[in-house]
Design an enzyme around this catalytic site. Sequence first.
Site, mmCIF file in Angstrom:
data_model
loop_
_atom_site.group_PDB
_atom_site.id
_atom_site.type_symbol
_atom_site.label_atom_id
_atom_site.label_comp_id
_atom_site.label_asym_id
_atom_site.label_seq_id
_atom_site.Cartn_x
_atom_site.Cartn_y
_atom_site.Cartn_z
ATOM 1 C CE LYS A 88 -3.749 -2.562 2.192
ATOM 2 N NZ LYS A 88 -4.686 -2.485 3.564
ATOM 3 C CE1 TYR A 148 -9.259 -3.663 0.648
ATOM 4 C CE2 TYR A 148 -8.487 -1.336 -0.468
ATOM 5 C CZ TYR A 148 -8.343 -2.449 0.315
ATOM 6 O OH TYR A 148 -6.821 -2.795 0.614
ATOM 7 C CG ASN A 179 -3.406 -2.760 7.095
ATOM 8 O OD1 ASN A 179 -3.428 -2.388 6.071
ATOM 9 N ND2 ASN A 179 -4.498 -3.628 7.672
ATOM 10 C CG HIS A 188 -4.811 -6.350 -0.465
ATOM 11 N ND1 HIS A 188 -5.879 -6.641 0.207
ATOM 12 C CD2 HIS A 188 -4.922 -7.206 -1.599
ATOM 13 C CE1 HIS A 188 -6.765 -7.469 -0.454
ATOM 14 N NE2 HIS A 188 -5.939 -7.902 -1.596
ATOM 15 C CD GLU A 199 -8.330 -9.277 -4.015
ATOM 16 O OE1 GLU A 199 -8.952 -8.922 -3.245
ATOM 17 O OE2 GLU A 199 -6.964 -9.601 -3.828
HETATM 18 O O1 DGI Z 1 -7.800 -8.721 4.571
HETATM 19 P P1 DGI Z 1 -7.409 -7.609 5.406
HETATM 20 O O2 DGI Z 1 -6.653 -6.453 4.626
HETATM 21 O O3 DGI Z 1 -6.453 -8.006 6.580
HETATM 22 O O4 DGI Z 1 -8.554 -7.023 5.872
HETATM 23 P P2 DGI Z 1 -10.260 -6.751 5.415
HETATM 24 O O5 DGI Z 1 -10.400 -7.150 3.861
HETATM 25 O O6 DGI Z 1 -11.145 -6.982 6.358
HETATM 26 O O7 DGI Z 1 -10.271 -4.985 5.274
HETATM 27 C C1 DGI Z 1 -9.354 -4.483 4.245
HETATM 28 C C2 DGI Z 1 -8.552 -3.315 4.588
HETATM 29 O O8 DGI Z 1 -9.678 -2.391 5.364
HETATM 30 C C3 DGI Z 1 -7.841 -3.581 5.961
HETATM 31 O O9 DGI Z 1 -6.266 -4.119 5.616
HETATM 32 C C4 DGI Z 1 -7.922 -2.180 6.621
HETATM 33 C C5 DGI Z 1 -8.972 -1.811 6.519
HETATM 34 N N1 DGI Z 1 -9.943 -1.941 7.837
HETATM 35 C C6 DGI Z 1 -10.526 -3.263 7.920
HETATM 36 N N2 DGI Z 1 -11.268 -2.989 9.050
HETATM 37 C C7 DGI Z 1 -11.048 -1.738 9.425
HETATM 38 C C8 DGI Z 1 -10.265 -1.213 8.506
HETATM 39 N N3 DGI Z 1 -9.857 0.214 8.736
HETATM 40 C C9 DGI Z 1 -10.436 0.971 9.715
HETATM 41 N N4 DGI Z 1 -10.005 2.147 9.751
HETATM 42 N N5 DGI Z 1 -11.208 0.377 10.637
HETATM 43 C C10 DGI Z 1 -11.581 -0.973 10.574
HETATM 44 O O10 DGI Z 1 -12.277 -1.373 11.435
#
Ligand code: DGI
Length: 149
Positions: free
Chosen positions: A10, A50, A113, A116, A127
């Site tokens: 990212k 997303y 974070n 991805h 994807e």
């Molecule tokens: O597959 P991941 O990236 O680990 O997680 P995901 O597919 O559930 O969510 C995609 C991204 O969205 C994740 O890397 C960071 C963001 N995200 C997920 N849950 C939250 C979030 N961002 C915020 N601010 N708060 C959340 O609860």
Amino acid sequence: MAEQTFIMIKPDGVQRGLVGEIISRFEKKGFYLKGLKLITVDRPFAEKHYSDLSAKPFFNGLVEYIISGPVVAMVWEGKGVVATGRKLIGATNPLASEPGTIRGDFAIDIGRNVIHGSDSVESANKEIALWFPEGPANWQSSLHSWIYE
Ligand code: DGI
């Protein structure tokens, strides 16, 4: 065909100079790099990537973050690469990620974070098709028999 996953460094990972470190971790594990590009995506593209999260309260912030600078889009291949790629990455919330994982070692906030990784073979295929419409590269490592029995 061997299993493939979509991995994206990212914008924070690119800005913080973590590209080489992250690629190195996937290479050293034994996975094969089958696609790689530095690309800045626009809002509709990020929203498509997303789309499953469009109802979430953090969706707009997430899209803003992903379009804020270049990302490194990659395809990695190998046995179990989808699930094991997620292990190398660590938990979504970096404060809950184990040390030794990418997020556990390099990140603090869930909204920064660093990386991805596809969460299933099905989403990996979707994807990869979205990010690499030209298709991944086709090459075979000469080390294959030193990594697989
Ligand atoms: O597959 P991941 O990236 O680990 O997680 P995901 O597919 O559930 O969510 C995609 C991204 O969205 C994740 O890397 C960071 C963001 N995200 C997920 N849950 C939250 C979030 N961002 C915020 N601010 N708060 C959340 O609860």
